[in-house]
Design a protein around this motif. Sequence first.
Motif, mmCIF file in Angstrom:
data_model
loop_
_atom_site.group_PDB
_atom_site.id
_atom_site.type_symbol
_atom_site.label_atom_id
_atom_site.label_comp_id
_atom_site.label_asym_id
_atom_site.label_seq_id
_atom_site.Cartn_x
_atom_site.Cartn_y
_atom_site.Cartn_z
ATOM 1 N N MET A 1 0.831 -1.209 0.000
ATOM 2 C CA MET A 1 0.000 0.000 0.000
ATOM 3 C C MET A 1 0.866 1.260 0.000
ATOM 4 S SD MET A 1 -3.164 -0.901 2.519
ATOM 5 C CE MET A 1 -3.845 0.745 2.393
ATOM 6 N N MET A 2 1.968 1.242 0.756
ATOM 7 C CA MET A 2 2.867 2.384 0.802
ATOM 8 C C MET A 2 3.514 2.593 -0.575
ATOM 9 S SD MET A 2 6.098 3.182 3.346
ATOM 10 C CE MET A 2 6.069 1.528 3.869
ATOM 11 N N PHE A 3 3.950 1.520 -1.197
ATOM 12 C CA PHE A 3 4.575 1.598 -2.511
ATOM 13 C C PHE A 3 3.586 2.136 -3.547
ATOM 14 C CE2 PHE A 3 6.597 -0.392 -6.289
ATOM 15 C CZ PHE A 3 7.852 0.164 -6.132
ATOM 16 N N ASP A 4 2.341 1.665 -3.496
ATOM 17 C CA ASP A 4 1.322 2.127 -4.435
ATOM 18 C C ASP A 4 0.966 3.592 -4.209
ATOM 19 O OD1 ASP A 4 1.218 -0.331 -5.667
ATOM 20 O OD2 ASP A 4 -0.542 -1.026 -4.549
ATOM 21 N N SER A 5 0.885 4.017 -2.954
ATOM 22 C CA SER A 5 0.543 5.416 -2.681
ATOM 23 C C SER A 5 1.664 6.341 -3.119
ATOM 24 C CB SER A 5 0.218 5.624 -1.207
ATOM 25 O OG SER A 5 1.349 5.410 -0.408
ATOM 26 N N ILE A 6 2.913 5.952 -2.933
ATOM 27 C CA ILE A 6 4.030 6.770 -3.409
ATOM 28 C C ILE A 6 4.009 6.839 -4.932
ATOM 29 C CG2 ILE A 6 6.553 6.844 -3.616
ATOM 30 C CD1 ILE A 6 6.687 5.793 -0.753
ATOM 31 N N LYS A 7 3.715 5.714 -5.568
ATOM 32 C CA LYS A 7 3.654 5.674 -7.026
ATOM 33 C C LYS A 7 2.552 6.585 -7.554
ATOM 34 C CE LYS A 7 3.323 2.248 -10.724
ATOM 35 N NZ LYS A 7 3.153 0.822 -10.994
ATOM 36 N N ASN A 8 1.400 6.615 -6.867
ATOM 37 C CA ASN A 8 0.288 7.444 -7.316
ATOM 38 C C ASN A 8 0.479 8.916 -6.981
ATOM 39 O OD1 ASN A 8 -1.044 5.218 -8.350
ATOM 40 N ND2 ASN A 8 -2.156 4.842 -6.458
ATOM 41 N N LEU A 9 1.070 9.226 -5.839
ATOM 42 C CA LEU A 9 1.230 10.610 -5.427
ATOM 43 C C LEU A 9 2.370 11.329 -6.144
ATOM 44 C CD1 LEU A 9 0.755 10.430 -1.565
ATOM 45 C CD2 LEU A 9 -0.747 11.516 -3.208
ATOM 46 N N TYR A 10 3.478 10.643 -6.311
ATOM 47 C CA TYR A 10 4.689 11.317 -6.768
ATOM 48 C C TYR A 10 5.534 10.331 -7.561
ATOM 49 C CZ TYR A 10 8.962 14.131 -6.341
ATOM 50 O OH TYR A 10 10.089 14.850 -6.581
ATOM 51 N N PHE A 11 5.559 10.510 -8.892
ATOM 52 C CA PHE A 11 6.265 9.559 -9.747
ATOM 53 C C PHE A 11 7.745 9.474 -9.413
ATOM 54 C CE2 PHE A 11 8.822 8.829 -13.570
ATOM 55 C CZ PHE A 11 8.471 7.514 -13.813
ATOM 56 N N LEU A 12 8.373 10.614 -9.130
ATOM 57 C CA LEU A 12 9.797 10.573 -8.798
ATOM 58 C C LEU A 12 10.038 9.835 -7.486
ATOM 59 C CD1 LEU A 12 11.125 14.066 -9.875
ATOM 60 C CD2 LEU A 12 11.429 11.882 -10.996
ATOM 61 N N GLY A 13 9.072 9.892 -6.568
ATOM 62 C CA GLY A 13 9.184 9.099 -5.339
ATOM 63 C C GLY A 13 9.181 7.619 -5.642
ATOM 64 N N PHE A 14 8.368 7.220 -6.626
ATOM 65 C CA PHE A 14 8.351 5.821 -7.060
ATOM 66 C C PHE A 14 9.702 5.419 -7.635
ATOM 67 C CE2 PHE A 14 7.838 3.129 -10.857
ATOM 68 C CZ PHE A 14 7.562 1.926 -10.232
ATOM 69 N N THR A 15 10.313 6.303 -8.437
ATOM 70 C CA THR A 15 11.614 5.960 -9.010
ATOM 71 C C THR A 15 12.688 5.875 -7.929
ATOM 72 O OG1 THR A 15 12.107 8.273 -9.527
ATOM 73 C CG2 THR A 15 11.090 6.955 -11.267
ATOM 74 N N VAL A 16 12.568 6.693 -6.882
ATOM 75 C CA VAL A 16 13.529 6.619 -5.769
ATOM 76 C C VAL A 16 13.398 5.278 -5.057
ATOM 77 C CG1 VAL A 16 14.080 7.534 -3.485
ATOM 78 C CG2 VAL A 16 13.693 9.073 -5.357
ATOM 79 N N VAL A 17 12.166 4.919 -4.713
ATOM 80 C CA VAL A 17 11.950 3.659 -3.993
ATOM 81 C C VAL A 17 12.407 2.487 -4.839
ATOM 82 C CG1 VAL A 17 10.177 2.136 -3.033
ATOM 83 C CG2 VAL A 17 10.076 4.584 -2.593
ATOM 84 N N SER A 18 12.056 2.514 -6.105
ATOM 85 C CA SER A 18 12.462 1.430 -7.000
ATOM 86 C C SER A 18 13.984 1.420 -7.184
ATOM 87 C CB SER A 18 11.768 1.590 -8.345
ATOM 88 O OG SER A 18 12.164 0.604 -9.238
ATOM 89 N N GLY A 19 14.571 2.602 -7.283
ATOM 90 C CA GLY A 19 16.025 2.683 -7.444
ATOM 91 C C GLY A 19 16.782 2.229 -6.214
ATOM 92 N N MET A 20 16.263 2.544 -5.041
ATOM 93 C CA MET A 20 16.934 2.136 -3.804
ATOM 94 C C MET A 20 16.763 0.652 -3.509
ATOM 95 S SD MET A 20 18.582 4.696 -2.617
ATOM 96 C CE MET A 20 18.944 4.243 -0.944
#
Length: 187
Positions: A149-168
């Motif tokens: 749920m946290m990953f999905d909410s970051i992906k929906n709220l802020y695309f660059l946040g999704f790339t950070v999480v995925s990159g890390m």
Amino acid sequence: IVVVAITMISLMSSITKSNSYLFRMYDYDILFPLPIDNKTIVSSKIMSLLFESIGLSIIIGVPTLIIYSLLVPLVWYAWIMGLIVIICIPLFPIVVGSVISFVFGFIPLNSRVKNILSAVVYISFFSVFMFGYMNIQGAGEDVVLQTQMMFDSIKNLYFLGFTVVSGMTGNINNFLLFVGISLFSAL
């Protein structure tokens, strides 16, 4: 959550400070006649706004990275990636916040209406962030469901946040995409 929190704080502080600090500053009349290049004056103001947001990001991000490393052992390059991310997180929100502030500065309203409108916008940002956080907390004790749920909410709220999480978490292409977009937006 830390990425979204730093982003929201950087965005809100940029919206509030950049209009009066960069675009409507009254000391330009005093500074521009000095024997200093105009580009130097403007770039020093932009750099101070950048350093303030990066400092705030470091204050929030480094302790989080330290606590995370105590819970999950990190390899040496994860520390380097984490520090690069902490420095790059506020760059894009500063640009977006400055553009919003610049446009907001042209609205021909009196200061009382502008103050009320800005308070409503800030409370709305904060409410959306808290609502998303409460929904993540309401997921129960299932850690996998909470993480998803946290990953999905970051992906929906802020695309660059999704790339950070995925990159890390191991996707080096997303990490480089985030750093590239952040640095390009700061230029």
